[in-house]
Enzyme design. Sequence first.
Site, short mmCIF file in Angstrom:
data_model
loop_
_atom_site.label_atom_id
_atom_site.label_comp_id
_atom_site.label_asym_id
_atom_site.label_seq_id
_atom_site.Cartn_x
_atom_site.Cartn_y
_atom_site.Cartn_z
N ASN A 132 0.85 -1.18 0.00
CA ASN A 132 0.00 0.00 0.00
C ASN A 132 0.89 1.24 0.00
O ASN A 132 1.82 1.34 0.80
CB ASN A 132 -0.89 -0.05 1.25
CG ASN A 132 -1.85 1.11 1.35
OD1 ASN A 132 -1.43 2.27 1.44
ND2 ASN A 132 -3.13 0.82 1.34
N CYS A 163 -6.48 8.23 3.13
CA CYS A 163 -6.10 8.36 4.53
C CYS A 163 -6.64 9.65 5.12
O CYS A 163 -6.30 10.73 4.64
CB CYS A 163 -4.58 8.33 4.72
SG CYS A 163 -4.13 8.55 6.46
N ILE A 223 -13.79 -0.35 2.16
CA ILE A 223 -13.55 1.08 2.33
C ILE A 223 -12.40 1.33 3.30
O ILE A 223 -12.08 0.46 4.10
CB ILE A 223 -14.83 1.79 2.89
CG1 ILE A 223 -15.24 1.20 4.23
CG2 ILE A 223 -15.95 1.75 1.88
CD1 ILE A 223 -16.41 1.92 4.93
N GLY A 276 -14.82 -3.63 9.21
CA GLY A 276 -15.39 -4.24 10.41
C GLY A 276 -15.62 -5.73 10.34
O GLY A 276 -16.46 -6.26 11.05
#
Lengths: 341, 343
Positions: A132, A163, A223, A276
Amino acid sequence: MVKGKQKKRSRSTVHSSRKQRSRAPDRERTRGKRPDLRVEIAGLPLKNPVMTASGTFGYGTEFTPFFDLNALGAIIVKTVTMHPRLGNAPPRIAETAAGMLNSIGLQNVGIDGFRREKLPFLQTLATPLLVNIAGKSVEEFADLAKRLSDAEGVAGIELNISCPNVAGGLDYGTDPRLTYEVVRAVRQTTTLPVIPKLSPNVTDVTVIARAAADAGADALSLINTIVGMAIDVRTRKPKLPGNTGGLSGPAIRPIAVRMVWEVAQVVKLPLIGIGGIMTGEDAIEFFLAGASAVQVGTANYLDPLAPMKVLAGIEAYLIRHGFDAVTPLIGTVLPPDPETE
Amino acid sequence: MEDRGWIVQAEMHSLRRFEPDYFLQRFTSPPLAFQPGQFVMVKPSGSLDLFLPRAYSILRVQRLSTGSRGKKVNVVEILYKVLGKGTTALSQLKPGDRVDLLGPLGNGYHVTQGVTTAILVAGGIGVPPVVALAERLASSRFTVHGSRRKSVGRRSSDTDRRSSDFDETSASSVEPLGRAVIGHRKMVAFVGGKSSTDALCLTDLRKAGAVLHVATEDGSLGHQGLVTDLLESYLRSSGHSAELSRSLDGHRSTIYACGPHPMLYAVTQIAERFQISCQLSLEAEMACGFGACMGCVIPVKSPELRVESLGQSVNREPSTVNERRYKLCCKDGPAFDAREIAW
């Protein structure tokens, strides 16, 4: 977490109708046979769809005491920038209900440090490594991609255009024109698969997704965290010194599932669902919404074995519901039940 | 460096309250090998509102007999003050309730050879790692190289801790290690709190053989004032001085401290004045406890300052570079050489 009747009902509906539609083998025939967990993302064959989300998995070594990293579908390491970054001042973490805010600020060793200190270990792994990256400009993104293309053992590049904790960190992920420019620049620089990581901090994520696809992205990750804020009512000050942070954890999963589902309607690229995921069933939700693979993030903090548990949970679901592979599930969420009078 | 930890789906064994709001809590666990100063991450299993585990310093690991049948269980003990959501939730658990417990984690106090006086300083709820160290030193079973490995259940191969100066098993189950034994000749403990109820574990420290000095801010027990005042006057009266420390290459005494930030800062300054090596156990908000989240950073002066042998660098000036650096409390610490902390 109370699961309502509605949900249970629709799950069993999925089960029975999948059987009809894809003629999934019945349990007699699949007994004792393990489901095929392989998926393909951006031309990369992965042995299973479970990856680790950038920023939650260090550089891999933090997790070697806990499990064999080769059991992962792919590894995505902490964001690498052109120069080493110190990161933000502490405190960097604030707990919230079913989640947490973080403001790490992309602390990392920089591209040279990464190649010198971190990459050698990662090269010893058989599991594909996705790096990344975050640049301060289109040129810097392209330059980072170029330096990784030369490096052995890098299977693909994920672009952190989302970010929320550094100045300008969100720019490339919230303006479709900038998204297009940065993805195109990286695309033209490297032959490695290019996977932009999208921000939820937009009005319409499909606009950004389309821009990334038009610019030549091979897949999309979504996301990243959602900008949030928590205030300590005793001190009446923000819990994080930078006021805001990125919200992650199960609290954001419904938003992530919705965005994956929305993007899956308009873009034909493989999607990597993030947000999540704590269990196998959480991952299944993303597959049904249209993701071909998932990343486990915040759960790694609570339980370093979380990716393995998610993987086992996916397999258990497939067996329980009579699927012989994960791919027939992708994007097959059924229409809601018609409203009854 | 090599953090070795494991997940335990542990159960609460027992809970004991010390008024007003301190709790000693035990969890059943596999035999847990730990260095004093190491910690465990704990949260009630399955809770989402209380999302993140919290770090608790390990007070003690022991083997207990339970019930009339004399069945033995291994327990890990923590001691905490109820301050927020995490500690409140733990204090409300019942025996048998499940918890997620990960550990032991981090690097504990680093005990060097040649130290003859261990000076322990604990403020309020900072006492657990200090007691753990006192009890370990009392058992006089720490080795220089940690060459002997104990079997610790099925994860035995994972628990040999490279930097361990200790034989790692709980006090009740190991034979002394023979030749390699070294020891502090003397142990002095300073315990401070707001009031007498905040000066904890005094009996434990006394039992471990420490000479006790207690200070309370309200004067309800021991000296009225700060524990650091006691520390300073002790050092002066016992003939410590910067010159002496230098001539002894810093090996005469070491301070091991844990407590609130202002206390640790004061201890650091005292240690510097007397040129005594000093280790602090710190805390910071953390999500994971093993180096992945990078949340628990501690500002430090220079990356090189933490040295293998504490004696060698006593006279070296910490670099006062403008460049700020961070270390991870969980992985580089939580025990740090006091001189490396950028306050």
